[in-house]
Design a protein around this motif. Structure first.
Motif: not given
Length: 458
Positions: A275-286
């Motif tokens: 979940i933390l990885i997904l949240i971190q990834y989803s904040t980037s533009n890509k």
């Protein structure tokens, strides 16, 4: 946005004063650096416009007056108060100048009321003054006060509203700044209000459809885990102490309980880390582009999200489209307003380049983007052939608004039914396990029962 003032020296020793609007000091320094380098200036100081608290007295009136004023430094406020004939008790910078961003409801209310008053032929200056007096959110009130002051000084309305993107949002600022230049402020404000209301309604309904079920499921899972890991073993393990054979469901549930107890830390990490990885990834533009692409591809709800994105795009496009050759900017703004990064990316990086470099028509470019439905493309094609692209966009927006409104209502009802069925299944399973536990009988009832009772109390 914050306002920054810089003082610099030119090559011939003259003092140069300039003003920059930026969201933060780092961006402001970068912009100022570009200006200084271009004009070969030597920077002396940079100051941000801040809020200062003051206390003053008026001659003949012993009661002090307390207020606040925005300025670049303390001396400006002090000199201005003295010039007005006040006796200054103190002027000090406000330590915590934090202002809550206005809610979407506040912005929608401002735009809707302004649109209604413009239809009543009230002047825009009067409307702003009324809203300044009545708005409760301090951040919005201060922004309206600054906008009113800047417009009275004859500044360009588009630039004035662009300075307050952090309050109104990019699209709303653009539309409100464009309104005074359009020749029909009331229509632009009405279109903007309609767009904001529609987007707010969809987000509210989507939260209603997804948030409540998600919370319900989380609570249900936590309750079941607590029952299986803590409550159930307290009873089932008593039977094992006396070598009583457990039925299949009871045995399997106890094994699951032991597994959870032995590996609870790993299970928590296995749940939290992704979940933390997904949240971190989803904040980037890509990441936003990928996540938004997944959203519109989801079964059932994805179709509603996709059509709502197209509806919002078409509604904004209808407001901005002029029918002339200069329509790249309206398409770009409409894509940004859609609220879906994948949709925006396909329009900006596929459709617009095709229109500019290859000279393709609107429909061909939109088809190449791959984010429009066949219905939308068909209407755009028809509108392009008959010269009624603007009306076609409005027709698509109204059609999809009607469709998604009804389907979302049924979707919410379906989700609620599904959650009720899941709860029923879980409760039934727990009831069956508990009932099976209650049917356990020892092989030698008399002796084992006495030992069982002794094991509980002694």
């Amino acid at each position: 946005m914050g306002e920054y003032r810089f003082n610099a020296l030119s090559a011939n020793g003259k003092t140069v004063v300039g003003f920059i609007y930026s969201s933060n000091i780092f961006s402001a320094r970068k912009k100022i650096g570009e200006v200084v380098e271009k004009n070969r200036l030597k920077i002396k100081s940079i100051s941000k416009k801040s809020t200062f608290l003051y206390k003053v007295k008026k001659t003949g009136n012993p009661k002090p007056i307390i207020g606040e004023q925005k300025a670049f430094d303390k001396k400006e406020v002090n000199d201005a108060l003295i010039k007005l004939g006040y006796q200054v008790v103190y002027v000090r910078k406000k330590l915590l100048d934090f202002q809550l961003k206005p809610s979407t409801s506040d912005i929608v209310s401002f735009v809707r009321i302004s649109a209604d008053l413009l239809k009543e032929k009230l002047s825009y200056g009067e409307i702003l003054q009324l809203m300044i007096n009545d708005v409760t959110n301090r951040s919005l009130r201060e922004s309206l006060r600054e906008i009113n002051s800047d417009l009275k000084r004859g500044e360009d309305s588009e630039k004035v509203f662009r300075r307050h993107e952090n309050v109104f949002g990019s699209f709303t600022s653009y539309m409100l700044g464009l309104a005074s230049k359009s020749g029909n402020m009331a229509e632009v404000y009405m279109s903007t209000a309609k767009f904001l209301e529609r987007r707010q309604d969809f987000r509210k309904n989507l939260r209603s459809a997804l948030l409540t079920p998600v919370i319900t499921l989380i609570v249900l899972v936590i309750t079941c885990l607590y029952y299986i890991a803590e409550v159930f073993p307290a009873t089932a393990e008593l039977f094992l102490n006396f070598n009583i054979e457990l039925p299949p469901m009871t045995s399997a549930t106890l094994d699951l309980s032991h597994f959870i107890q032995d590996n609870y830390l790993y299970l928590i990490l296995a749940f939290v880390i992704p979940i933390l990885i997904l949240i971190q990834y989803s904040t980037s533009n890509k990441g936003k582009i990928v996540v938004n692409k997944i959203f519109i591809g989801l079964p059932l709800i994805g179709n509603l999200i996709h059509k709502t994105v197209i509806e919002i795009f078409c509604r904004v496009f209808y407001s901005l489209y002029t029918g002339s050759g200069e329509n790249i900017e309206p398409i770009k703004i409409s894509a940004e307003a859609s609220g879906n990064k994948y949709f925006e990316d396909r329009i900006k990086n596929v459709a617009i380049p095709i229109m500019i470099k290859e000279g393709k028509g609107l429909t061909e470019a939109f088809e190449a983007a791959g984010v429009f439905t066949k219905t939308a493309l068909s209407r755009f094609h028809s509108g392009e052939e008959t010269g009624t692209v603007r009306n076609a966009a409005l027709q698509i927006a109204n059609y999809y608004e009607s469709e998604t409104t009804h389907k979302l209502k049924y979707f919410i009802e379906g989700i609620q039914l599904m959650i009720a069925m899941i709860i029923m299944v879980v409760i039934t399973a727990l009831t069956l396990i508990s009932a099976e536990t209650a049917t356990i009988r020892p092989k030698h009832p008399g002796i084992t029962f006495i030992n069982f009772i002794q094991g509980i109390f002694f």
